[in-house]
Design a protein around this motif. Structure first.
Motif, mmCIF file in Angstrom:
data_model
loop_
_atom_site.group_PDB
_atom_site.id
_atom_site.type_symbol
_atom_site.label_atom_id
_atom_site.label_comp_id
_atom_site.label_asym_id
_atom_site.label_seq_id
_atom_site.Cartn_x
_atom_site.Cartn_y
_atom_site.Cartn_z
ATOM 1 N N UNK A 46 -53.289 0.308 11.608
ATOM 2 C CA UNK A 46 -52.840 1.689 11.414
ATOM 3 C C UNK A 46 -52.420 2.288 12.752
ATOM 4 N N UNK A 47 -53.164 1.996 13.808
ATOM 5 C CA UNK A 47 -52.796 2.509 15.132
ATOM 6 C C UNK A 47 -51.454 1.943 15.598
ATOM 7 N N UNK A 48 -51.183 0.683 15.266
ATOM 8 C CA UNK A 48 -49.873 0.103 15.611
ATOM 9 C C UNK A 48 -48.751 0.774 14.826
ATOM 10 N N UNK A 49 -48.993 1.031 13.552
ATOM 11 C CA UNK A 49 -47.986 1.697 12.724
ATOM 12 C C UNK A 49 -47.697 3.098 13.253
ATOM 13 N N UNK A 50 -48.723 3.767 13.782
ATOM 14 C CA UNK A 50 -48.551 5.134 14.274
ATOM 15 C C UNK A 50 -47.713 5.209 15.549
ATOM 16 N N UNK A 51 -47.440 4.083 16.163
ATOM 17 C CA UNK A 51 -46.522 4.075 17.303
ATOM 18 C C UNK A 51 -45.104 4.425 16.856
ATOM 19 N N UNK A 52 -44.787 4.116 15.597
ATOM 20 C CA UNK A 52 -43.417 4.229 15.104
ATOM 21 C C UNK A 52 -43.250 5.190 13.935
ATOM 22 N N UNK A 53 -44.302 5.437 13.202
ATOM 23 C CA UNK A 53 -44.242 6.285 12.007
ATOM 24 C C UNK A 53 -45.012 7.567 12.303
ATOM 25 N N UNK A 54 -44.453 8.741 11.957
ATOM 26 C CA UNK A 54 -45.194 9.985 12.173
ATOM 27 C C UNK A 54 -46.552 9.944 11.459
ATOM 28 N N UNK A 55 -47.551 10.552 12.079
ATOM 29 C CA UNK A 55 -48.905 10.548 11.532
ATOM 30 C C UNK A 55 -48.945 11.052 10.094
ATOM 31 N N UNK A 56 -48.237 12.136 9.818
ATOM 32 C CA UNK A 56 -48.267 12.709 8.467
ATOM 33 C C UNK A 56 -47.749 11.731 7.426
ATOM 34 N N UNK A 57 -46.713 11.024 7.759
ATOM 35 C CA UNK A 57 -46.122 10.060 6.826
ATOM 36 C C UNK A 57 -47.027 8.840 6.680
ATOM 37 N N UNK A 98 -44.570 10.696 -2.601
ATOM 38 C CA UNK A 98 -43.138 10.511 -2.865
ATOM 39 C C UNK A 98 -42.347 11.739 -2.424
ATOM 40 N N UNK A 99 -42.808 12.923 -2.801
ATOM 41 C CA UNK A 99 -42.106 14.159 -2.434
ATOM 42 C C UNK A 99 -42.034 14.299 -0.914
ATOM 43 N N UNK A 100 -43.142 14.002 -0.256
ATOM 44 C CA UNK A 100 -43.168 14.117 1.200
ATOM 45 C C UNK A 100 -42.168 13.174 1.854
ATOM 46 N N UNK A 101 -42.123 11.948 1.373
ATOM 47 C CA UNK A 101 -41.236 10.956 1.982
ATOM 48 C C UNK A 101 -39.768 11.169 1.640
ATOM 49 N N UNK A 102 -39.489 11.688 0.464
ATOM 50 C CA UNK A 102 -38.097 11.838 0.040
ATOM 51 C C UNK A 102 -37.502 13.175 0.469
ATOM 52 N N UNK A 103 -38.283 14.245 0.379
ATOM 53 C CA UNK A 103 -37.709 15.578 0.558
ATOM 54 C C UNK A 103 -38.108 16.295 1.842
ATOM 55 N N UNK A 104 -39.172 15.907 2.481
ATOM 56 C CA UNK A 104 -39.656 16.669 3.649
ATOM 57 C C UNK A 104 -38.883 16.300 4.903
ATOM 58 N N UNK A 105 -38.500 17.320 5.643
ATOM 59 C CA UNK A 105 -37.860 17.089 6.941
ATOM 60 C C UNK A 105 -38.893 16.752 8.004
ATOM 61 N N UNK A 106 -40.146 17.095 7.755
ATOM 62 C CA UNK A 106 -41.226 16.771 8.685
ATOM 63 C C UNK A 106 -41.528 15.265 8.673
ATOM 64 N N UNK A 107 -41.141 14.614 7.607
ATOM 65 C CA UNK A 107 -41.437 13.188 7.448
ATOM 66 C C UNK A 107 -40.250 12.336 7.877
ATOM 67 N N UNK A 108 -39.727 12.628 9.050
ATOM 68 C CA UNK A 108 -38.605 11.833 9.534
ATOM 69 C C UNK A 108 -39.091 10.470 9.991
ATOM 70 N N UNK A 109 -38.364 9.455 9.617
ATOM 71 C CA UNK A 109 -38.755 8.086 9.960
ATOM 72 C C UNK A 109 -37.897 7.665 11.110
#
Length: 109
Positions: A46-57, A98-109
């Motif tokens: 999970x810590x490795x993933x957090x290097x690249x993916x926002x914490x919220x996502x 799903x809503x967070x990943x598809x519609x939220x601007x805070x969940x930028x990948x």
């Protein structure tokens, strides 16, 4: 690679949670050791993933899939049952991810 790390974190969380049930309150040595090692590995990935993916996502996906898949394991392997409110609650969690990943601007990948 970032989602591979997240997937491995989820897989080890599932393993750890399953063996936590089997450990019977950490009273059985082998399941207890598997639980502890699984969660250490889980948090490492999970810590490795957090290097690249926002914490919220990352946390929403990790937590949401963890809940859904742990529930499936509890029903299939441990023969536990779900009632309608539990199914509705889990469905709302999945919809939230799903809503967070598809519609939220805070969940930028």
């Amino acid at each position: 690679m970032k989602y591979l790390f997240l997937g491995l974190a989820i897989a080890f969380e599932l393993l750890g949670s399953s063996f936590l049930k089997v450990s019977n309150g950490f009273s059985k040595l082998i399941p207890s050791v598997v639980t502890i090692i699984s969660f250490i590995i889980c948090f490492y990935f999970l810590s490795l993933a957090l290097r690249f993916i926002p914490l919220s996502v990352a946390y929403a996906i990790w937590g949401g899939l963890g809940i859904v898949l742990t529930t499936a394991i509890s029903v299939i392997i441990f023969k536990q049952s779900l009632d309608l409110p539990a199914v509705i609650g889990i469905t709302l969690i999945v919809l939230g991810v799903i809503i967070m990943n598809v519609f939220s601007k805070a969940a930028t990948h």
